[in-house]
Motif scaffolding. Structure first.
Motif, PDB file in Angstrom:
ATOM      1  N   SER A  80      33.733  15.134  66.607  1.00 49.95           N
ATOM      2  CA  SER A  80      32.783  14.244  65.510  1.00 49.95           C
ATOM      3  C   SER A  80      33.805  12.995  65.092  1.00 49.95           C
ATOM      4  N   TYR A  81      33.185  11.915  64.964  1.00 50.67           N
ATOM      5  CA  TYR A  81      33.844  10.637  64.416  1.00 50.67           C
ATOM      6  C   TYR A  81      33.168  10.063  63.333  1.00 50.67           C
ATOM      7  N   ASP A  82      32.662  10.781  62.236  1.00 48.65           N
ATOM      8  CA  ASP A  82      32.265  10.307  61.365  1.00 48.65           C
ATOM      9  C   ASP A  82      33.296   9.423  60.386  1.00 48.65           C
ATOM     10  N   SER A  83      33.073   8.923  59.137  1.00 46.45           N
ATOM     11  CA  SER A  83      33.933   7.981  58.335  1.00 46.45           C
ATOM     12  C   SER A  83      34.911   8.932  57.813  1.00 46.45           C
ATOM     13  N   PHE A  84      34.684  10.101  57.654  1.00 50.00           N
ATOM     14  CA  PHE A  84      35.714  11.368  57.212  1.00 50.00           C
ATOM     15  C   PHE A  84      36.627  11.775  58.322  1.00 50.00           C
ATOM     16  N   ASP A  85      35.806  11.941  59.565  1.00 53.29           N
ATOM     17  CA  ASP A  85      36.548  12.251  60.503  1.00 53.29           C
ATOM     18  C   ASP A  85      37.579  11.186  61.227  1.00 53.29           C
ATOM     19  N   GLN A  86      37.235   9.886  60.857  1.00 54.04           N
ATOM     20  CA  GLN A  86      37.882   8.816  61.428  1.00 54.04           C
ATOM     21  C   GLN A  86      39.394   8.635  60.577  1.00 54.04           C
ATOM     22  N   GLN A  87      39.307   8.849  59.092  1.00 54.55           N
ATOM     23  CA  GLN A  87      40.434   9.086  58.518  1.00 54.55           C
ATOM     24  C   GLN A  87      41.199  10.128  58.795  1.00 54.55           C
ATOM     25  N   ASN A  88      40.706  11.212  59.075  1.00 51.06           N
ATOM     26  CA  ASN A  88      41.423  12.470  59.478  1.00 51.06           C
ATOM     27  C   ASN A  88      42.157  12.120  60.722  1.00 51.06           C
ATOM     28  N   PHE A  89      41.641  11.645  61.647  1.00 53.86           N
ATOM     29  CA  PHE A  89      42.014  11.309  62.850  1.00 53.86           C
ATOM     30  C   PHE A  89      43.416  10.430  62.577  1.00 53.86           C
ATOM     31  N   ALA A  90      43.211   9.230  61.888  1.00 54.50           N
ATOM     32  CA  ALA A  90      44.337   8.349  61.489  1.00 54.50           C
ATOM     33  C   ALA A  90      45.532   8.942  60.680  1.00 54.50           C
ATOM     34  N   ASP A  91      45.379   9.741  59.754  1.00 55.70           N
ATOM     35  CA  ASP A  91      46.331  10.446  58.998  1.00 55.70           C
ATOM     36  C   ASP A  91      47.008  11.242  59.885  1.00 55.70           C
ATOM     37  N   THR A  92      46.292  12.263  60.754  1.00 54.27           N
ATOM     38  CA  THR A  92      46.926  13.090  61.443  1.00 54.27           C
ATOM     39  C   THR A  92      47.649  12.931  62.670  1.00 54.27           C
ATOM     40  N   ALA A  93      47.233  11.364  63.168  1.00 54.55           N
ATOM     41  CA  ALA A  93      48.142  10.652  64.419  1.00 54.55           C
ATOM     42  C   ALA A  93      49.278  10.035  63.641  1.00 54.55           C
ATOM     43  N   ASN A  94      49.339   9.670  62.445  1.00 56.12           N
ATOM     44  CA  ASN A  94      50.754   9.606  62.056  1.00 56.12           C
ATOM     45  C   ASN A  94      51.634  10.576  61.728  1.00 56.12           C
ATOM     46  N   ALA A  95      51.079  11.709  61.473  1.00 53.16           N
ATOM     47  CA  ALA A  95      51.726  13.073  61.475  1.00 53.16           C
ATOM     48  C   ALA A  95      52.329  13.384  62.678  1.00 53.16           C
ATOM     49  N   ALA A  96      51.426  13.239  63.574  1.00 53.59           N
ATOM     50  CA  ALA A  96      52.052  13.694  64.985  1.00 53.59           C
ATOM     51  C   ALA A  96      53.111  12.670  65.613  1.00 53.59           C
ATOM     52  N   ILE A  97      52.978  11.294  65.231  1.00 55.73           N
ATOM     53  CA  ILE A  97      54.190  10.557  65.584  1.00 55.73           C
ATOM     54  C   ILE A  97      55.309  10.910  64.898  1.00 55.73           C
ATOM     55  N   LEU A  98      55.301  11.388  63.751  1.00 52.18           N
ATOM     56  CA  LEU A  98      56.395  11.632  62.823  1.00 52.18           C
ATOM     57  C   LEU A  98      57.065  13.108  63.265  1.00 52.18           C
ATOM     58  N   SER A  99      56.349  14.041  63.759  1.00 49.53           N
ATOM     59  CA  SER A  99      56.783  15.197  64.066  1.00 49.53           C
ATOM     60  C   SER A  99      57.455  15.000  65.690  1.00 49.53           C
ATOM     61  N   GLN A 100      57.083  13.838  66.469  1.00 47.73           N
ATOM     62  CA  GLN A 100      57.697  13.716  67.666  1.00 47.73           C
ATOM     63  C   GLN A 100      59.219  13.179  67.435  1.00 47.73           C
ATOM     64  N   LEU A 101      59.165  12.666  66.243  1.00 49.32           N
ATOM     65  CA  LEU A 101      60.787  12.083  65.984  1.00 49.32           C
ATOM     66  C   LEU A 101      61.624  13.094  65.694  1.00 49.32           C
ATOM     67  N   GLN A 102      61.256  14.495  65.717  1.00 49.55           N
ATOM     68  CA  GLN A 102      61.984  15.448  65.718  1.00 49.55           C
ATOM     69  C   GLN A 102      63.209  15.599  64.671  1.00 49.55           C
TER      70      GLN A 102
END
Length: 218
Positions: free
Chosen positions: A125-147
């Motif tokens: 799903s990629y409605d407005s709510f999901d788009q925001q969740n994708f973006a927020d979670t992508a930022n968290a994923a990038i930070l998690s890769q910093l280890q």
């Protein structure tokens, strides 16, 4: 609707009965009854389909056909516009079409996308709510890769909703940060970019169109 067979004046059944209030009529007026008063039933004919920009529709004179019945008629007249009016109309049609394309593009983006991940074709799903969740979670994923030890509170795995099969059955999957970023960049963002590009190409075609028919075909 009724018609006076001499003057061709049209009148409703109600008004006809009011004019002859001293007469007791049955609920349904027949040709035989009306004939004695110089009237007949006027059979309605549906309006023909026409282009209101190039044609003008008006009601014509009722006609008595070979079957002995009166019928409504319609007259179509051609309308000639100035070059300036034609240009303004074309520009208006383009504006309307572009607005339609924007809405269709938005709907296509919001609908969602298919992506193969963890060896299975899945719908996301990629409605407005999901788009925001994708973006927020992508930022968290990038930070998690910093280890970084300072970021130990950020989870290294992400649970996400996917839908499988023709019936789009919910199947929650656990993704690593790398897997999620792949889903986001190669799935979600590519989907959005593709729909926007498609919409942009259609709007360019609209801008280049020279006739209403060309615009309608886009």
């Amino acid at each position: 609707m009724l018609i006076n067979t001499q003057t061709l004046k049209q009148i409703s059944e109600y008004d006809f009965k009011q004019q002859h209030s001293n007469v007791s009529f049955p609920s349904e007026l027949t040709y035989e009854i009306l004939e004695a008063f110089g009237y007949a039933i006027l059979n309605n004919i549906p309006q023909p389909e026409y282009d209101s920009w190039t044609q003008e529709l008006s009601e014509g004179t009722p006609e008595l056909k070979d079957d002995g019945k009166w019928y409504q008629t319609w007259i179509l007249k051609s309308i000639v516009h100035t070059p300036e009016e034609e240009e303004e109309r074309l520009n208006q049609l383009k504006r309307i079409k572009k607005t339609q394309i924007d809405q269709e593009t938005s709907n296509a983006i919001l609908y969602g996308f298919n992506y193969n991940i963890q060896e299975k074709d899945r719908f996301f799903s990629y409605d407005s709510f999901d788009q925001q969740n994708f973006a927020d979670t992508a930022n968290a994923a990038i930070l998690s890769q910093l280890q970084s030890s300072q970021l130990s509170s950020i989870p290294s795995h992400i649970i996400w909703n996917s839908y499988v099969g023709e019936e789009k059955t919910l199947e929650r999957i656990t993704l690593t940060a790398a897997e999620f970023l792949d889903l986001y960049t190669s799935g979600a963002l590519v989907h959005k970019a593709a729909q926007m590009e498609k919409g942009g190409q259609r709007k360019a075609q609209v801008e280049a169109a020279q006739t209403k028919e060309e615009i309608d075909a886009i």
